[in-house]
Enzyme design. Structure first.
Site, PDB file in Angstrom:
ATOM      1  N   TYR A 147       0.820  -1.214   0.000  1.00 17.17           N
ATOM      2  CA  TYR A 147       0.000   0.000   0.000  1.00 17.17           C
ATOM      3  C   TYR A 147       0.856   1.266   0.000  1.00 17.17           C
ATOM      4  O   TYR A 147       0.487   2.279  -0.609  1.00 17.17           O
ATOM      5  CB  TYR A 147      -0.948   0.001   1.198  1.00 17.17           C
ATOM      6  CG  TYR A 147      -2.197  -0.810   0.957  1.00 17.17           C
ATOM      7  CD1 TYR A 147      -3.166  -0.360   0.065  1.00 17.17           C
ATOM      8  CD2 TYR A 147      -2.402  -2.022   1.590  1.00 17.17           C
ATOM      9  CE1 TYR A 147      -4.315  -1.108  -0.175  1.00 17.17           C
ATOM     10  CE2 TYR A 147      -3.542  -2.780   1.365  1.00 17.17           C
ATOM     11  CZ  TYR A 147      -4.494  -2.308   0.474  1.00 17.17           C
ATOM     12  OH  TYR A 147      -5.624  -3.053   0.228  1.00 17.17           O
ATOM     13  N   GLU A 170       1.524 -29.493  11.433  1.00 17.37           N
ATOM     14  CA  GLU A 170       1.184 -28.650  10.290  1.00 17.37           C
ATOM     15  C   GLU A 170       0.156 -27.574  10.624  1.00 17.37           C
ATOM     16  O   GLU A 170       0.310 -26.414  10.239  1.00 17.37           O
ATOM     17  CB  GLU A 170       0.663 -29.519   9.138  1.00 17.37           C
ATOM     18  CG  GLU A 170       0.242 -28.722   7.915  1.00 17.37           C
ATOM     19  CD  GLU A 170      -0.311 -29.591   6.803  1.00 17.37           C
ATOM     20  OE1 GLU A 170      -0.947 -29.035   5.888  1.00 17.37           O
ATOM     21  OE2 GLU A 170      -0.117 -30.827   6.837  1.00 17.37           O
ATOM     22  N   ASP A 186       0.011 -33.543   7.339  1.00 17.79           N
ATOM     23  CA  ASP A 186      -0.978 -34.404   6.703  1.00 17.79           C
ATOM     24  C   ASP A 186      -0.320 -35.349   5.701  1.00 17.79           C
ATOM     25  O   ASP A 186       0.719 -35.023   5.109  1.00 17.79           O
ATOM     26  CB  ASP A 186      -2.026 -33.557   5.975  1.00 17.79           C
ATOM     27  CG  ASP A 186      -2.913 -32.766   6.931  1.00 17.79           C
ATOM     28  OD1 ASP A 186      -2.978 -33.136   8.118  1.00 17.79           O
ATOM     29  OD2 ASP A 186      -3.531 -31.783   6.476  1.00 17.79           O
TER      30      ASP A 186
END
Length: 366
Positions: free
Chosen positions: A99, A196, A248
């Protein structure tokens, strides 16, 4: 940022700007910015360092064509914005830098935004890192905090003490994004366990796992940020705490787990600050789906994207370890994946009371 580092950064930026000015005004030639090439074709596995590193290929960025001018200009504008940030003794997120440098270019008929999106701005910040050899955290540009930590460890940030063991069965602490501001005062844990996702960390924490096994729990809440990776590395290398990682059982989870252990192609230039080669990736292995009898209803069918990702991983020079090849072959054969949360099908405490302890016993940590 220390005064010395600030002066070093400003000196480098001034040198780059002076070289560009001399090329244009004195030499009447196109200026060129030389940067290391980042990506798969310039990522090299180092046997000595046991991590991904950046090779010798370079990229030349020059305003010698209409197509290249925007990139060249973006790098210079970002470098100047960072210098201004330091001059004002302030700090910003990468979103804030987007920005701060956002503007319109062109005339009224051909007006367009300077950045097409934040990805361009982020790439410019990375270019400033590569041009100066100084990590963005050291010139006070950070990302949104996402890493979380819980367990017998105390952090000092400025004059504040963060006791990560307070309420460790009820809450976790955010890891400060600028590790340069963090001092680790006390670590009483026997080992560090990285998972995770924050949802899994919450389940493990609430089970009393920390107290029972004297562990520190960490998560990068998915793709880990730099601060989380740095925290893991410091705890392992400076505090000599063993590190184990669980993610996972899908190609993306395996990739996230390996970010901690070997690094990534996109940040190979910063591996020595971020990578923990001694970390052990213990699960969730694809073979665990069947070894621990995850019910079929809790398994997920692999998508085409998952399969393409696994095939791509199999070809990487740094993925030729027999264990990873065997696990990826099993995934490609079965075409099934699984989340750590699937262990809840065996009961909400199965993960923390059965699966994780069994894995930790295998490597002698408990």
């Amino acid at each position: 940022m220390s005064i010395a580092k600030k002066q070093e950064f400003v000196t480098i930026i001034k040198r780059i700007m002076r070289k560009i000015s001399d090329d244009v005004i004195k030499q009447n030639q196109m200026p060129i910015l030389d940067l290391p090439k980042i990506g798969y074709d310039n990522t090299v596995w180092s046997d000595e360092k046991r991590m991904l590193t950046t090779g010798d290929k370079k990229v030349e960025v020059s305003p010698d064509s209409v197509k290249k001018i925007p990139t060249f200009a973006q790098y210079l504008v970002m470098a100047n914005a960072v210098k201004k940030l330091l001059d004002e003794d302030m700090e910003s997120t990468i979103r804030g830098m987007y920005y701060a440098t956002l503007s319109n270019v062109g005339d009224d008929k051909n007006k367009q935004k300077f950045w097409t999106g934040q990805e361009d701005s982020d790439n410019a910040i990375k270019a400033v890192e590569l041009l100066t050899g100084i990590p963005r955290e050291e010139f006070s540009v950070t990302s949104k905090p996402k890493g979380m930590i819980s367990g017998p460890i105390k952090l000092r940030v400025g004059g504040d003490i963060i006791d990560c063991n307070l309420g460790s069965r009820a809450t976790s602490q955010l890891i400060p994004t600028n590790m340069g501001d963090v001092q680790i005062d006390d670590v009483k844990a026997d080992f560090v366990m990285v998972v995770e996702k924050d949802t899994v960390l919450n389940n493990i924490r609430k089970s009393g796992f920390i107290q029972k096994y004297n562990a520190i729990l960490l998560t990068g809440s998915g793709e880990p940020d730099r601060a989380t990776r740095m925290m893991v590395k410091i705890l392992n290398e400076q505090w000599k705490k063993p590190v184990v990682v669980f993610a996972d059982a899908d190609p993306w989870g395996l990739g996230i787990a390996l970010r901690y252990k070997i690094g990534s192609e996109s940040l190979s230039y910063d591996s020595e600050r971020l990578v923990t080669p001694n970390a052990q990736v213990l699960g969730m292995m694809f073979s665990d789906i069947y070894q621990y009898n995850i019910p079929e209803v809790a398994r997920l069918t692999a998508s085409d994207e998952d399969i393409n990702r696994a095939n791509d991983m199999k070809k990487k020079p740094w993925m030729q370890n027999k264990q990873w090849q065997k696990e990826l072959n099993l995934f490609l054969n079965k075409k099934e994946k699984c989340e750590l949360d699937a262990f809840f099908k065996h009961g909400f405490k199965y993960l923390s009371e059965t699966y994780l302890p069994q894995k930790l016993r295998m490597v002698g940590l408990i």
